[in-house]
Write a protein that holds these residues in place. Structure first.
Motif, PDB file in Angstrom:
ATOM      1  N   ILE A 150      69.523  38.802  -3.775  1.00 40.43           N
ATOM      2  CA  ILE A 150      69.470  37.559  -4.650  1.00 40.43           C
ATOM      3  C   ILE A 150      68.198  36.189  -4.075  1.00 40.43           C
ATOM      4  CG2 ILE A 150      70.685  35.207  -4.967  1.00 40.43           C
ATOM      5  CD1 ILE A 150      73.466  36.879  -4.656  1.00 40.43           C
ATOM      6  N   PRO A 151      68.270  36.195  -2.967  1.00 44.61           N
ATOM      7  CA  PRO A 151      66.162  35.719  -3.234  1.00 44.61           C
ATOM      8  C   PRO A 151      64.784  35.775  -3.800  1.00 44.61           C
ATOM      9  CG  PRO A 151      67.163  36.128  -0.394  1.00 44.61           C
ATOM     10  CD  PRO A 151      68.333  36.870  -1.818  1.00 44.61           C
ATOM     11  N   SER A 152      64.912  37.172  -3.550  1.00 44.81           N
ATOM     12  CA  SER A 152      63.582  37.567  -4.500  1.00 44.81           C
ATOM     13  C   SER A 152      64.006  37.810  -5.918  1.00 44.81           C
ATOM     14  CB  SER A 152      63.528  38.646  -3.667  1.00 44.81           C
ATOM     15  OG  SER A 152      64.995  39.648  -4.581  1.00 44.81           O
ATOM     16  N   LEU A 153      65.098  37.706  -6.560  1.00 44.07           N
ATOM     17  CA  LEU A 153      65.710  36.948  -7.924  1.00 44.07           C
ATOM     18  C   LEU A 153      65.444  36.334  -7.430  1.00 44.07           C
ATOM     19  CD1 LEU A 153      68.712  39.677  -8.367  1.00 44.07           C
ATOM     20  CD2 LEU A 153      66.380  40.383  -8.866  1.00 44.07           C
ATOM     21  N   ILE A 154      65.812  35.387  -7.641  1.00 42.79           N
ATOM     22  CA  ILE A 154      65.584  33.475  -7.564  1.00 42.79           C
ATOM     23  C   ILE A 154      63.778  32.959  -8.013  1.00 42.79           C
ATOM     24  CG2 ILE A 154      65.744  30.914  -6.071  1.00 42.79           C
ATOM     25  CD1 ILE A 154      68.853  31.958  -4.880  1.00 42.79           C
ATOM     26  N   ALA A 155      63.557  34.150  -7.002  1.00 43.89           N
ATOM     27  CA  ALA A 155      61.709  33.663  -7.526  1.00 43.89           C
ATOM     28  C   ALA A 155      61.755  34.239  -7.772  1.00 43.89           C
ATOM     29  CB  ALA A 155      61.555  34.628  -5.694  1.00 43.89           C
ATOM     30  N   GLN A 156      61.846  35.287  -8.696  1.00 39.35           N
ATOM     31  CA  GLN A 156      61.076  36.114 -10.069  1.00 39.35           C
ATOM     32  C   GLN A 156      61.618  34.757 -11.150  1.00 39.35           C
ATOM     33  OE1 GLN A 156      61.994  40.108 -10.451  1.00 39.35           O
ATOM     34  NE2 GLN A 156      62.883  39.982  -8.642  1.00 39.35           N
ATOM     35  N   LEU A 157      62.738  34.066 -11.002  1.00 40.04           N
ATOM     36  CA  LEU A 157      63.319  33.099 -11.724  1.00 40.04           C
ATOM     37  C   LEU A 157      62.660  31.644 -11.755  1.00 40.04           C
ATOM     38  CD1 LEU A 157      66.717  35.057 -12.367  1.00 40.04           C
ATOM     39  CD2 LEU A 157      65.349  34.928 -13.836  1.00 40.04           C
ATOM     40  N   GLU A 158      62.494  31.399 -11.064  1.00 38.10           N
ATOM     41  CA  GLU A 158      62.480  29.891 -10.719  1.00 38.10           C
ATOM     42  C   GLU A 158      60.892  29.864 -11.677  1.00 38.10           C
ATOM     43  OE1 GLU A 158      63.597  28.117  -9.490  1.00 38.10           O
ATOM     44  OE2 GLU A 158      64.172  28.445  -7.208  1.00 38.10           O
ATOM     45  N   ILE A 159      59.969  29.936 -12.228  1.00 36.81           N
ATOM     46  CA  ILE A 159      58.869  30.484 -13.285  1.00 36.81           C
ATOM     47  C   ILE A 159      59.349  29.903 -14.178  1.00 36.81           C
ATOM     48  CG2 ILE A 159      57.375  31.073 -10.895  1.00 36.81           C
ATOM     49  CD1 ILE A 159      57.226  33.387 -12.755  1.00 36.81           C
ATOM     50  N   HIS A 160      61.299  30.740 -14.496  1.00 36.60           N
ATOM     51  CA  HIS A 160      60.931  30.635 -16.028  1.00 36.60           C
ATOM     52  C   HIS A 160      61.929  29.960 -16.925  1.00 36.60           C
ATOM     53  CE1 HIS A 160      58.923  34.119 -16.261  1.00 36.60           C
ATOM     54  NE2 HIS A 160      59.387  35.233 -15.144  1.00 36.60           N
ATOM     55  N   PRO A 161      61.893  28.238 -16.525  1.00 36.60           N
ATOM     56  CA  PRO A 161      63.355  27.047 -17.588  1.00 36.60           C
ATOM     57  C   PRO A 161      63.966  28.122 -17.691  1.00 36.60           C
ATOM     58  CG  PRO A 161      60.855  26.478 -17.707  1.00 36.60           C
ATOM     59  CD  PRO A 161      60.291  28.421 -17.622  1.00 36.60           C
ATOM     60  N   ASN A 162      63.373  29.313 -18.647  1.00 32.03           N
ATOM     61  CA  ASN A 162      65.187  29.323 -19.410  1.00 32.03           C
ATOM     62  C   ASN A 162      66.156  30.097 -18.381  1.00 32.03           C
ATOM     63  OD1 ASN A 162      63.161  31.478 -19.306  1.00 32.03           O
ATOM     64  ND2 ASN A 162      63.956  33.035 -21.414  1.00 32.03           N
ATOM     65  N   ALA A 163      65.528  30.687 -17.503  1.00 34.37           N
ATOM     66  CA  ALA A 163      66.811  31.171 -16.474  1.00 34.37           C
ATOM     67  C   ALA A 163      67.225  30.140 -16.004  1.00 34.37           C
ATOM     68  CB  ALA A 163      65.932  32.334 -15.578  1.00 34.37           C
ATOM     69  N   HIS A 164      66.574  29.488 -15.711  1.00 35.64           N
ATOM     70  CA  HIS A 164      67.753  27.817 -14.631  1.00 35.64           C
ATOM     71  C   HIS A 164      68.932  27.837 -14.507  1.00 35.64           C
ATOM     72  CE1 HIS A 164      63.296  26.227 -13.960  1.00 35.64           C
ATOM     73  NE2 HIS A 164      63.378  27.496 -13.672  1.00 35.64           N
ATOM     74  N   ILE A 165      69.177  28.608 -16.267  1.00 34.64           N
ATOM     75  CA  ILE A 165      70.876  27.849 -16.225  1.00 34.64           C
ATOM     76  C   ILE A 165      71.457  29.338 -15.244  1.00 34.64           C
ATOM     77  CG2 ILE A 165      70.511  29.746 -17.606  1.00 34.64           C
ATOM     78  CD1 ILE A 165      72.744  26.733 -17.580  1.00 34.64           C
TER      79      ILE A 165
END
Length: 317
Positions: A150-165
């Motif tokens: 999960i931490p690595s997945l969060i790191a990947q998604l943090e830079i994509h605003p549409n994934a913040h949901i």
């Protein structure tokens, strides 16, 4: 003609394809028209690749990409319809969502987000449905995620605003699945601070649920009401001493809700307490975005911020 010894993809290499994409020395042969329909970015890239003097492999112009080959494979499989997103793992879906954002492949990205919301939901009802499915061992691939990933997945998604949901419930899942050692080794992390705030909200909700809950006007005798309140005080034993050992506030409050119903001597008092516990669980859920540094669920759901269409949103809920 390229003499580079590329490895041909086992899943996306069509004999009648007319364009070759290469990532990490893996060649994907597919159809230029299909790429152009899905992505304006690829439309422009393939125009450049088709110019005279460009690299050619297996009779097709080549576009070199600097992406993870496995992520590209999953994304192209979704584009070609050779793979169902619902059968992919969470890491694979995250890769698809990230590449879809990079190459402006809106339809593929929306579908990947739709499936990911089943595992990292944005509503309490969907969360409860997820927990129920896991408890019943009715777990499709998308529900199977290793907490250590999960931490690595969060790191990947943090830079994509549409994934913040996705991120508030991802952080919460990380919180409830982490070991004490994981938390104590990162006292300054978002995860640790989130644990502390979850404890505060949990204690506040318990205070309001039991101690601050007024007696209904139509309750039974004071003796029965007091008995219900005394039995309700059993929840004090469930209050965690710290956020490390018992971080799952939603689960604890659900158990308290069960106890209130089972142990109540006064039905009106029990019903009121049950309603207060439900409200407390909703309060915890509504607080998750703020706890982990995001705006409210309502803001995250906006198309320009959350990248989700109203029709998509209704389908998920």
């Amino acid at each position: 003609m390229s003499t580079t010894p590329y490895t041909r993809s086992k899943t996306v290499y069509f004999a009648d394809g007319n364009i070759v994409l290469v990532a990490q020395s893996v060649a994907f042969r597919l159809y230029l028209g299909l790429l152009q329909v899905h992505s304006e970015v690829f439309r422009d890239m393939t125009k450049v690749a088709s110019q005279p003097g460009g690299e050619v492999y297996d009779g097709c112009p080549v576009v070199q990409l600097f992406d993870n080959a496995e992520d590209l494979s999953h994304t192209l499989e979704a584009v070609c319809g050779s793979s169902d997103l619902g059968d992919m793992t969470v890491p694979a879906l995250v890769g698809v969502l990230c590449l879809s954002n990079k190459y402006c492949m809106d339809l593929v990205g929306e579908n990947a987000l739709r499936v990911l919301l089943l595992t990292f939901p944005d509503t309490l009802n969907q969360w409860d449905a997820l927990v129920s499915s896991v408890c019943q061992h009715n777990i499709p691939p998308v529900f199977s995620v290793d907490p250590h990933n999960i931490p690595s997945l969060i790191a990947q998604l943090e830079i994509h605003p549409n994934a913040h949901i996705l991120l508030p419930s991802m952080y919460y899942q990380l919180a409830v699945s982490s070991s004490p050692i994981d938390i104590l080794n990162a006292p300054n992390s978002m995860q640790y601070r989130g644990q502390q705030q979850l404890l505060v909200i949990f204690l506040e909700s318990v205070q309001k649920t039991i101690i601050g809950c007024p007696s209904p006007a139509h309750c039974l005798t004071s003796t029965e009401c007091e008995a219900t309140r005394r039995k309700g005080s059993i929840i004090s034993e469930l209050i965690p001493e710290d956020t490390v050992t018992k971080p799952d506030s939603l689960k604890q409050l659900r158990y308290i809700e069960y106890l209130v119903v089972v142990l109540s001597d006064c039905l009106p008092c029990g019903s009121l307490l049950e309603a207060h516990v439900k409200s407390a669980r909703q309060m915890v859920w509504d607080s998750l975005p703020r706890i982990y540094g995001f705006e409210s669920w309502a803001v995250l759901r906006q198309p320009e911020r959350g990248g989700r269409l109203d029709s998509l949103f209704r389908d998920v809920i």
